[in-house]
Design a protein around this motif. Structure first.
Motif, PDB file in Angstrom:
ATOM      1  N   SER A 196      -4.866  92.730  36.757  1.00  0.00           N
ATOM      2  CA  SER A 196      -5.123  94.131  37.107  1.00  0.00           C
ATOM      3  C   SER A 196      -4.132  95.062  36.416  1.00  0.00           C
ATOM      4  CB  SER A 196      -5.052  94.322  38.624  1.00  0.00           C
ATOM      5  OG  SER A 196      -6.035  93.543  39.276  1.00  0.00           O
ATOM      6  N   VAL A 197      -2.898  94.583  36.240  1.00  0.00           N
ATOM      7  CA  VAL A 197      -1.889  95.377  35.533  1.00  0.00           C
ATOM      8  C   VAL A 197      -2.301  95.550  34.066  1.00  0.00           C
ATOM      9  CG1 VAL A 197       0.520  95.473  34.803  1.00  0.00           C
ATOM     10  CG2 VAL A 197      -0.053  94.643  37.097  1.00  0.00           C
ATOM     11  N   VAL A 198      -2.782  94.472  33.459  1.00  0.00           N
ATOM     12  CA  VAL A 198      -3.263  94.560  32.074  1.00  0.00           C
ATOM     13  C   VAL A 198      -4.451  95.514  31.993  1.00  0.00           C
ATOM     14  CG1 VAL A 198      -4.322  93.285  30.168  1.00  0.00           C
ATOM     15  CG2 VAL A 198      -2.413  92.277  31.440  1.00  0.00           C
ATOM     16  N   ALA A 199      -5.361  95.404  32.957  1.00  0.00           N
ATOM     17  CA  ALA A 199      -6.528  96.295  32.972  1.00  0.00           C
ATOM     18  C   ALA A 199      -6.114  97.753  33.118  1.00  0.00           C
ATOM     19  CB  ALA A 199      -7.468  95.894  34.107  1.00  0.00           C
ATOM     20  N   ALA A 200      -4.970  97.988  33.779  1.00  0.00           N
ATOM     21  CA  ALA A 200      -4.460  99.357  33.940  1.00  0.00           C
ATOM     22  C   ALA A 200      -3.806  99.884  32.673  1.00  0.00           C
ATOM     23  CB  ALA A 200      -3.471  99.418  35.106  1.00  0.00           C
ATOM     24  N   GLY A 201      -3.601  98.988  31.680  1.00  0.00           N
ATOM     25  CA  GLY A 201      -3.045  99.425  30.400  1.00  0.00           C
ATOM     26  C   GLY A 201      -1.605  99.046  30.162  1.00  0.00           C
ATOM     27  N   VAL A 202      -1.036  98.155  30.992  1.00  0.00           N
ATOM     28  CA  VAL A 202       0.360  97.743  30.848  1.00  0.00           C
ATOM     29  C   VAL A 202       0.400  96.266  30.450  1.00  0.00           C
ATOM     30  CG1 VAL A 202       2.589  97.510  31.987  1.00  0.00           C
ATOM     31  CG2 VAL A 202       1.082  99.420  32.591  1.00  0.00           C
TER      32      VAL A 202
END
Length: 292
Positions: A89-95
């Protein structure tokens, strides 16, 4: 907000507030707070065991893989809460994080490593654009496309690790010791690439033991000691302070008797209650310290 206003909206970028992290009974971070404004490069300095990698793991949601967990505080990115969410989810948020030690898939080819970085992408055109961007930044990866990643040099593996992260089209890149173990020329090349990536619009949080390089890249810096932020300020001001120069840049000022200047920088040199202090007897910049 005016579309021509270059200032980011309030709350944009990364905000860490009063973060505490433990590995079982061992406290690794205590009351850590920092901000990384959108479009900036911010660096975190500190010795081994200071908590730098733990901080990045807390942001990227990968603490659980290391048997750690957030016990207090929060992490937000562009207003959305990241703490307590899964790494995906963090990757999906752009991080996206580039871990220490590169961690490429050694038995896979360079091309396969890059494709792995875009596994969450649904838009093939966007994935192709990301690949073109990576190969423009690192032409050697195009030359090594069919070579196993484990056969690359250390510098080439670092390029691949950064390139793989960029395949996810991050808005923010977390870099953990990107020049570790590299020859000076290759380290300088990686540093220049970080500057270029940031110039293309990607926000960067940089953890780095090469303090001189990190401070030359960053606009703002934080110093971690034993899990706490003990100093913070504009990167140029930290680079000019006697204490930081002595402890992290290896510079001894003439006439320093060990009692003037920035002191020994140990616990006795800290202020409390979030006070501000001058780090040297000469009129050096005054740097902020977060209260624990």
């Amino acid at each position: 907000m005016d579309v021509h206003d270059p200032r980011p909206p309030e709350g944009s970028g990364l905000i860490v507030r009063d973060l505490a992290v433990s590995y079982g009974p061992v406290a690794a971070l205590r009351g850590v707070s920092l901000e990384v404004p959108r479009g900036s490069i911010v660096t975190v300095l500190g010795g081994n065991g200071a908590g730098k990698s733990t901080l990045l793991r807390a942001v990227s949601g990968t603490l659980g893989f290391h048997r750690g967990g957030v016990t207090a505080g929060e992490v937000r990115f562009d207003g959305a809460r990241l703490s307590g969410t899964a790494a995906s989810s963090v990757v999906a948020a752009g991080v996206v994080q580039v871990p220490e030690g590169r961690r490429v898939f050694a038995r896979m080819t360079v091309e396969e490593n890059l494709r792995a970085g875009a596994l969450g992408a649904r838009d093939r055109r966007a994935a192709a654009e990301s690949r073109d961007r990576v190969l423009t930044l690192f032409p050697v990866l195009a030359e090594r496309a069919r070579q196993r990643a484990g056969l690359l040099s250390g510098g080439e593996q670092q390029m691949l690790a950064i390139g793989r992260a960029l395949m996810a089209r991050p808005r923010m890149l977390l870099l953990d010791e990107p020049t570790l173990g590299l020859a000076p020329m290759m380290a300088a090349r990686i540093a220049e690439t970080v500057r270029e990536i940031n110039g293309q619009g990607t926000t960067v949080l940089l953890v780095e033991q090469n303090a001189a390089m990190a401070l030359s890249l960053a606009s703002h810096a934080y110093v971690l000691e034993v899990g706490e932020v003990v100093l913070s300020g504009p990167a140029g001001e930290l680079a000019a302070s006697d204490e930081v120069r002595r402890r992290y840049l290896g510079v001894e000022d003439d006439g320093d008797d060990g009692n003037g200047g920035g002191g020994d920088g140990g616990p006795a040199a800290r202020t409390s209650g979030g006070a501000r202090r001058d780090l040297s007897a000469s009129p050096r910049p005054v740097l902020a310290r977060w209260s624990a």
